[in-house]
Design a protein around this motif. Structure first.
Motif, PDB file in Angstrom:
ATOM      1  N   GLU A   1       8.242  57.825 -77.955  1.00 54.35           N
ATOM      2  CA  GLU A   1       9.665  58.355 -78.343  1.00 54.35           C
ATOM      3  C   GLU A   1      10.123  59.685 -77.599  1.00 54.35           C
ATOM      4  O   GLU A   1      11.007  59.630 -77.257  1.00 54.35           O
ATOM      5  N   ASP A   2       9.043  60.507 -77.547  1.00 53.99           N
ATOM      6  CA  ASP A   2       9.461  61.635 -76.823  1.00 53.99           C
ATOM      7  C   ASP A   2       9.892  61.322 -75.454  1.00 53.99           C
ATOM      8  O   ASP A   2      10.908  61.927 -74.840  1.00 53.99           O
ATOM      9  N   ALA A   3       9.440  60.459 -74.699  1.00 53.53           N
ATOM     10  CA  ALA A   3       9.617  59.932 -73.270  1.00 53.53           C
ATOM     11  C   ALA A   3      11.214  59.280 -73.427  1.00 53.53           C
ATOM     12  O   ALA A   3      12.004  59.489 -72.680  1.00 53.53           O
ATOM     13  N   VAL A   4      11.232  58.524 -74.582  1.00 53.28           N
ATOM     14  CA  VAL A   4      12.649  57.840 -74.843  1.00 53.28           C
ATOM     15  C   VAL A   4      13.652  58.778 -74.804  1.00 53.28           C
ATOM     16  O   VAL A   4      14.575  58.888 -74.385  1.00 53.28           O
ATOM     17  N   ASN A   5      13.318  59.905 -75.819  1.00 51.63           N
ATOM     18  CA  ASN A   5      14.363  61.098 -75.884  1.00 51.63           C
ATOM     19  C   ASN A   5      14.667  61.843 -74.726  1.00 51.63           C
ATOM     20  O   ASN A   5      15.863  62.078 -74.205  1.00 51.63           O
ATOM     21  N   GLU A   6      13.646  62.138 -74.009  1.00 50.75           N
ATOM     22  CA  GLU A   6      13.695  62.711 -72.726  1.00 50.75           C
ATOM     23  C   GLU A   6      14.572  62.143 -71.593  1.00 50.75           C
ATOM     24  O   GLU A   6      15.420  62.503 -71.051  1.00 50.75           O
ATOM     25  N   PHE A   7      14.343  60.750 -71.503  1.00 55.11           N
ATOM     26  CA  PHE A   7      14.986  59.879 -70.713  1.00 55.11           C
ATOM     27  C   PHE A   7      16.628  59.714 -71.027  1.00 55.11           C
ATOM     28  O   PHE A   7      17.358  59.675 -70.137  1.00 55.11           O
ATOM     29  N   MET A   8      16.743  59.432 -72.351  1.00 59.80           N
ATOM     30  CA  MET A   8      18.119  59.362 -72.831  1.00 59.80           C
ATOM     31  C   MET A   8      18.988  60.609 -72.780  1.00 59.80           C
ATOM     32  O   MET A   8      20.099  60.382 -72.567  1.00 59.80           O
ATOM     33  N   GLY A   9      18.294  61.957 -72.633  1.00 62.54           N
ATOM     34  CA  GLY A   9      19.089  62.997 -72.667  1.00 62.54           C
ATOM     35  C   GLY A   9      20.003  63.210 -73.643  1.00 62.54           C
ATOM     36  O   GLY A   9      19.713  63.010 -74.733  1.00 62.54           O
ATOM     37  N   ASP A  10      21.097  63.577 -73.284  1.00 64.61           N
ATOM     38  CA  ASP A  10      22.373  63.864 -74.294  1.00 64.61           C
ATOM     39  C   ASP A  10      22.910  62.521 -74.717  1.00 64.61           C
ATOM     40  O   ASP A  10      23.840  62.608 -75.579  1.00 64.61           O
ATOM     41  N   ASN A  11      22.646  61.574 -74.063  1.00 67.49           N
ATOM     42  CA  ASN A  11      23.300  60.091 -74.492  1.00 67.49           C
ATOM     43  C   ASN A  11      22.851  59.570 -75.832  1.00 67.49           C
ATOM     44  O   ASN A  11      21.604  59.807 -76.292  1.00 67.49           O
ATOM     45  N   PRO A  12      23.688  59.141 -76.568  1.00 69.96           N
ATOM     46  CA  PRO A  12      23.237  58.665 -78.005  1.00 69.96           C
ATOM     47  C   PRO A  12      22.369  57.482 -77.685  1.00 69.96           C
ATOM     48  O   PRO A  12      22.269  56.761 -77.014  1.00 69.96           O
ATOM     49  N   ARG A  13      21.528  57.586 -78.829  1.00 66.42           N
ATOM     50  CA  ARG A  13      20.370  56.316 -79.031  1.00 66.42           C
ATOM     51  C   ARG A  13      21.209  55.173 -79.664  1.00 66.42           C
ATOM     52  O   ARG A  13      22.345  55.081 -79.930  1.00 66.42           O
ATOM     53  N   ALA A  14      20.513  53.956 -79.483  1.00 66.62           N
ATOM     54  CA  ALA A  14      21.209  52.758 -79.843  1.00 66.62           C
ATOM     55  C   ALA A  14      21.479  52.734 -81.401  1.00 66.62           C
ATOM     56  O   ALA A  14      22.333  52.232 -81.926  1.00 66.62           O
ATOM     57  N   SER A  15      20.707  53.742 -82.190  1.00 66.91           N
ATOM     58  CA  SER A  15      20.946  53.763 -83.479  1.00 66.91           C
ATOM     59  C   SER A  15      21.852  54.351 -84.051  1.00 66.91           C
ATOM     60  O   SER A  15      22.725  54.282 -85.055  1.00 66.91           O
ATOM     61  N   GLU A  16      22.458  55.430 -83.117  1.00 68.74           N
ATOM     62  CA  GLU A  16      23.729  56.160 -83.301  1.00 68.74           C
ATOM     63  C   GLU A  16      24.735  55.744 -83.127  1.00 68.74           C
ATOM     64  O   GLU A  16      25.963  55.408 -83.665  1.00 68.74           O
ATOM     65  N   TRP A  17      24.801  54.722 -82.030  1.00 67.91           N
ATOM     66  CA  TRP A  17      25.879  53.898 -81.613  1.00 67.91           C
ATOM     67  C   TRP A  17      26.153  52.793 -82.610  1.00 67.91           C
ATOM     68  O   TRP A  17      27.353  52.576 -83.178  1.00 67.91           O
ATOM     69  N   ARG A  18      25.116  52.277 -83.214  1.00 58.31           N
ATOM     70  CA  ARG A  18      25.118  51.329 -84.431  1.00 58.31           C
ATOM     71  C   ARG A  18      25.874  52.113 -85.546  1.00 58.31           C
ATOM     72  O   ARG A  18      26.677  51.262 -86.067  1.00 58.31           O
ATOM     73  N   ALA A  19      25.373  52.971 -85.957  1.00 60.41           N
ATOM     74  CA  ALA A  19      25.980  53.963 -87.065  1.00 60.41           C
ATOM     75  C   ALA A  19      27.558  53.921 -86.966  1.00 60.41           C
ATOM     76  O   ALA A  19      28.276  53.714 -87.939  1.00 60.41           O
ATOM     77  N   LEU A  20      27.804  54.463 -85.527  1.00 56.64           N
ATOM     78  CA  LEU A  20      29.341  54.450 -85.362  1.00 56.64           C
ATOM     79  C   LEU A  20      30.200  53.254 -85.434  1.00 56.64           C
ATOM     80  O   LEU A  20      31.056  53.219 -85.969  1.00 56.64           O
ATOM     81  N   ARG A  21      29.448  52.237 -84.902  1.00 56.01           N
ATOM     82  CA  ARG A  21      30.292  50.795 -85.005  1.00 56.01           C
ATOM     83  C   ARG A  21      30.179  50.508 -86.434  1.00 56.01           C
ATOM     84  O   ARG A  21      31.307  49.875 -86.745  1.00 56.01           O
ATOM     85  N   LEU A  22      29.162  50.691 -87.304  1.00 54.89           N
ATOM     86  CA  LEU A  22      29.162  50.173 -88.640  1.00 54.89           C
ATOM     87  C   LEU A  22      30.394  50.959 -89.485  1.00 54.89           C
ATOM     88  O   LEU A  22      31.048  50.332 -90.261  1.00 54.89           O
ATOM     89  N   SER A  23      30.541  52.272 -89.141  1.00 61.40           N
ATOM     90  CA  SER A  23      31.552  52.931 -89.806  1.00 61.40           C
ATOM     91  C   SER A  23      32.752  52.556 -89.456  1.00 61.40           C
ATOM     92  O   SER A  23      33.574  52.365 -90.460  1.00 61.40           O
ATOM     93  N   LEU A  24      33.084  52.170 -88.364  1.00 61.23           N
ATOM     94  CA  LEU A  24      34.276  51.588 -87.776  1.00 61.23           C
ATOM     95  C   LEU A  24      34.653  50.251 -88.336  1.00 61.23           C
ATOM     96  O   LEU A  24      35.653  49.907 -88.763  1.00 61.23           O
ATOM     97  N   THR A  25      33.610  49.688 -88.550  1.00 58.27           N
ATOM     98  CA  THR A  25      33.677  48.536 -89.069  1.00 58.27           C
ATOM     99  C   THR A  25      34.008  48.399 -90.463  1.00 58.27           C
ATOM    100  O   THR A  25      34.930  47.543 -91.179  1.00 58.27           O
ATOM    101  N   ASP A  26      33.481  49.349 -91.166  1.00 54.46           N
ATOM    102  CA  ASP A  26      33.938  49.634 -92.568  1.00 54.46           C
ATOM    103  C   ASP A  26      35.451  49.901 -92.854  1.00 54.46           C
ATOM    104  O   ASP A  26      36.381  49.263 -93.541  1.00 54.46           O
TER     105      ASP A  26
END
Length: 96
Positions: free
Chosen positions: A6-31
């Protein structure tokens, strides 16, 4: 190992949002989309209906874009995990 992965994933993703963050935003807009659709169903004023329809269309486009970002991020995250989990073959080649 999981922590390191997970540290490696975080490092590789950098400042880009994780899939879970995109999902939370998507679900919020869906509501929000559901609320606007319900509001449109209750409305009878044509000018208000037109405005709600425009908002609904815009929101649907944003939801679609967030869904794409979510899928892409999940793919990248999973690719990093698979790469880390793959055994180091060094200079050995696999026989077909």
């Amino acid at each position: 190992m999981a922590g390191n992965t997970e540290d490696a994933v975080n490092e590789f993703m950098g400042d880009n949002p994780r899939a879970s963050e995109w999902r939370a935003l998507r679900l919020s807009l869906t509501d929000r989309l559901r609320a606007l659709v319900n509001q449109r169903e209750q409305e009878s004023d044509l000018s208000v209906l037109a405005g709600l329809s425009r908002q609904i269309n815009t929101l649907q486009q944003q939801i679609d874009a967030l869904g794409i970002e979510e899928v892409v991020s999940k793919f990248v995250e999973d690719s990093v995990r698979v790469t880390i989990a793959k055994p180091d073959l060094g200079d050995e080649e696999l026989d077909d």
